[in-house]
Design a protein around this motif. Sequence first.
Motif, PDB file in Angstrom:
ATOM      1  N   HIS A 198      -4.601   6.086  -1.895  1.00  0.00           N
ATOM      2  CA  HIS A 198      -3.871   4.834  -1.950  1.00  0.00           C
ATOM      3  C   HIS A 198      -3.544   4.182  -3.259  1.00  0.00           C
ATOM      4  O   HIS A 198      -4.600   3.845  -3.934  1.00  0.00           O
ATOM      5  N   THR A 211      -1.637  13.633   0.939  1.00  0.00           N
ATOM      6  CA  THR A 211      -2.725  14.536   0.704  1.00  0.00           C
ATOM      7  C   THR A 211      -3.286  15.269   1.769  1.00  0.00           C
ATOM      8  O   THR A 211      -2.766  15.104   2.947  1.00  0.00           O
ATOM      9  N   THR A 249     -12.633   5.944   6.544  1.00  0.00           N
ATOM     10  CA  THR A 249     -13.021   7.328   7.505  1.00  0.00           C
ATOM     11  C   THR A 249     -14.217   7.455   7.692  1.00  0.00           C
ATOM     12  O   THR A 249     -15.090   7.555   6.613  1.00  0.00           O
ATOM     13  N   ASP A 268      -1.785  -2.968   8.047  1.00  0.00           N
ATOM     14  CA  ASP A 268      -1.496  -1.939   7.438  1.00  0.00           C
ATOM     15  C   ASP A 268      -2.857  -1.310   7.323  1.00  0.00           C
ATOM     16  O   ASP A 268      -3.022   0.145   7.350  1.00  0.00           O
ATOM     17  N   ILE A 269      -3.969  -2.050   7.030  1.00  0.00           N
ATOM     18  CA  ILE A 269      -5.143  -1.374   6.775  1.00  0.00           C
ATOM     19  C   ILE A 269      -5.666  -0.661   8.444  1.00  0.00           C
ATOM     20  O   ILE A 269      -6.082   0.399   8.291  1.00  0.00           O
ATOM     21  N   ILE A 288       0.588  -1.304   0.067  1.00  0.00           N
ATOM     22  CA  ILE A 288      -0.030   0.078   0.012  1.00  0.00           C
ATOM     23  C   ILE A 288       0.910   1.384   0.080  1.00  0.00           C
ATOM     24  O   ILE A 288       1.336   1.473   1.002  1.00  0.00           O
ATOM     25  N   ASN A 289       0.764   2.222  -1.049  1.00  0.00           N
ATOM     26  CA  ASN A 289       1.585   3.455  -0.854  1.00  0.00           C
ATOM     27  C   ASN A 289       0.736   4.423  -0.915  1.00  0.00           C
ATOM     28  O   ASN A 289      -0.235   4.704  -1.722  1.00  0.00           O
ATOM     29  N   THR A 290       0.760   5.220   0.112  1.00  0.00           N
ATOM     30  CA  THR A 290      -0.315   6.489   0.420  1.00  0.00           C
ATOM     31  C   THR A 290       0.317   7.643   0.104  1.00  0.00           C
ATOM     32  O   THR A 290       1.404   7.968   0.231  1.00  0.00           O
ATOM     33  N   LEU A 291      -0.347   8.210  -0.707  1.00  0.00           N
ATOM     34  CA  LEU A 291       0.071   9.526  -1.551  1.00  0.00           C
ATOM     35  C   LEU A 291       0.075  10.619  -0.393  1.00  0.00           C
ATOM     36  O   LEU A 291      -1.089  10.603   0.391  1.00  0.00           O
ATOM     37  N   LEU A 314      -3.795   2.727   9.105  1.00  0.00           N
ATOM     38  CA  LEU A 314      -4.272   3.479   8.000  1.00  0.00           C
ATOM     39  C   LEU A 314      -5.744   4.123   8.857  1.00  0.00           C
ATOM     40  O   LEU A 314      -5.963   5.298   8.629  1.00  0.00           O
ATOM     41  N   SER A 327      -7.786  10.824   1.423  1.00  0.00           N
ATOM     42  CA  SER A 327      -6.496  10.274   1.071  1.00  0.00           C
ATOM     43  C   SER A 327      -6.808   9.308  -0.169  1.00  0.00           C
ATOM     44  O   SER A 327      -7.827   8.818  -0.448  1.00  0.00           O
ATOM     45  N   LYS A 337      -6.743   7.780  10.475  1.00  0.00           N
ATOM     46  CA  LYS A 337      -7.915   8.498   9.851  1.00  0.00           C
ATOM     47  C   LYS A 337      -7.604   8.505   8.159  1.00  0.00           C
ATOM     48  O   LYS A 337      -7.941   9.740   7.827  1.00  0.00           O
ATOM     49  N   GLN A 338      -7.089   7.363   7.683  1.00  0.00           N
ATOM     50  CA  GLN A 338      -6.775   7.628   6.495  1.00  0.00           C
ATOM     51  C   GLN A 338      -7.535   6.358   5.443  1.00  0.00           C
ATOM     52  O   GLN A 338      -7.344   6.409   4.245  1.00  0.00           O
ATOM     53  N   ILE A 383      -5.238  16.244   4.798  1.00  0.00           N
ATOM     54  CA  ILE A 383      -6.345  15.365   5.219  1.00  0.00           C
ATOM     55  C   ILE A 383      -7.416  16.286   5.607  1.00  0.00           C
ATOM     56  O   ILE A 383      -7.250  17.375   6.274  1.00  0.00           O
ATOM     57  N   VAL A 419     -10.269  15.393   7.528  1.00  0.00           N
ATOM     58  CA  VAL A 419     -10.947  15.277   8.975  1.00  0.00           C
ATOM     59  C   VAL A 419     -10.140  16.139   9.861  1.00  0.00           C
ATOM     60  O   VAL A 419      -9.150  16.510   9.769  1.00  0.00           O
TER      61      VAL A 419
END
Lengths: 14, 458
Positions: free
Chosen positions: B22, A8, B80, B68-69, A3-6, B72, B20, B76-77, A10, A12
């Motif tokens: 992914h 961004t 959410t 990993d989930i 999993i590669n998270t860009l 995240l 977010s 809060k990514q 946020i 919230v």
Amino acid sequence: KRINTLATRILVQT
Amino acid sequence: MIHAYKLNGYNIIVDVFSGSVHSVDELAYDIITLYENTPKQQILDQMLKKYKDDKTVNTQEILDVFSDIEELKKNKQLFTEDTFGGKAFDFKNRNTVIKALCLHVAHTCNLNCEYCFASQGKYHGERALMTYEVGKRAIDFLIENSGTRHNLEVDFFGGEPLMNFEVVKQIVAYARSIEKKYNKNFRFTLTTNGMNLNDEVTEFCNKEMDNVVLSLDGRKEIHDLTRKTIGGVGSYDIIVPKFQAFVKKRGNKSYYMRGTFTHNNTDFTNDIFHMADLGFKELSMEPVVCKPTEPYALTEQDLPILFEQYEILAKEMLKREKEGNPITFYHYMLDLKNGPCIYKRISGCGSGTEYMAVTPWGELFPCHQFVGKPEYSLGNIFDGVTNKEVVNKFKNCNAYARKDCTTCWAKLYCSGGCAANAYNATGDITGVYEYGCKLFKKRIECAIMMQVAKNQNK
């Protein structure tokens, strides 16, 4: 790594 | 809520309420799409079965993805919760200031475009030019109603605004003469069909206009099909040299070419690439919005073609960027890292509340698309906004206003969509223009994919 998270802005925030 | 999709070889997960994004591999994609509604043991069994020939997938790898989930989710990514929907009532009661006006300086035009929503610039009314007195009062009205807001926007629009160029110059000069006194900064924009562009206009625009929108539909045969002079002759050969000269002198200041595509050119990427070949780099093509009975109206059968076109465009733009010859497309300009705050993403363009259109006579409407619809008159620049009922309707017109949008993943990108398009399609500003939604979602999928691709190429 599967999993590669860009980077961004946020949401919230008021 | 998440949105999972595959495009151009990428597996993408959008987490709707955090913003977010992914980029994941096949295994993680499968697990994430099952995660919230399937027991973990069942996911584990399914994955081991599906990936039995993949040596990189084993029980530990799958458990690592679970882990990993959860990480995240904790940050809060992912998955959410919606923390904004419950506050929608507060949002309706917010105080707003006016920050932008669209000045209709000319309700007349020197072109006769077939698809024009403004009915050849007249907005189904009389031909008219705004006087300097009305324009001056509009500037005063904006200052008086903008609170402490420093940056104010004024768009010169029509019809064709350059048919009233002297008044445009006078209005700008007046605004510049008082902006420091009131601690304001005016940002002017102008939309033109190019017929009256000349050296004087170019020099003025380069000095005073933050952005200039130039109307061109692409290939000559496409442009000339609908954008004709009053005498019925295509305008391509007249305006393209003028636009090229204008852009050459524009330097680093903003402009963009704005085209409209119709049923006649569902292969609209060819028009975008044609504009790029002409030397234009800032580009936009909008789907025509009109009655479905018009011969040039887009149809349901066109949708798969249009979806494919948007994908072709995204891939070509990535290719051109790699080659060092980039073009920009308005709908693919997405700033994931430094994008707008949640207020902006819920409220949208601000029509009817923060943004209004002013007719040549000083009457106020929620935006340029509502001009000429008497039931949407908000008041005028002399007496102020008197039709509070309509303003309140527009305050309520946001990403959370429509039941149909409740389960939509894209609502914080479109803010509930364009009120005028909704009105024209359904008769209600809080309706849903479904055709536009489908195109919008496709564009956002492409825009996010481009961000993912660029991120992986770093």
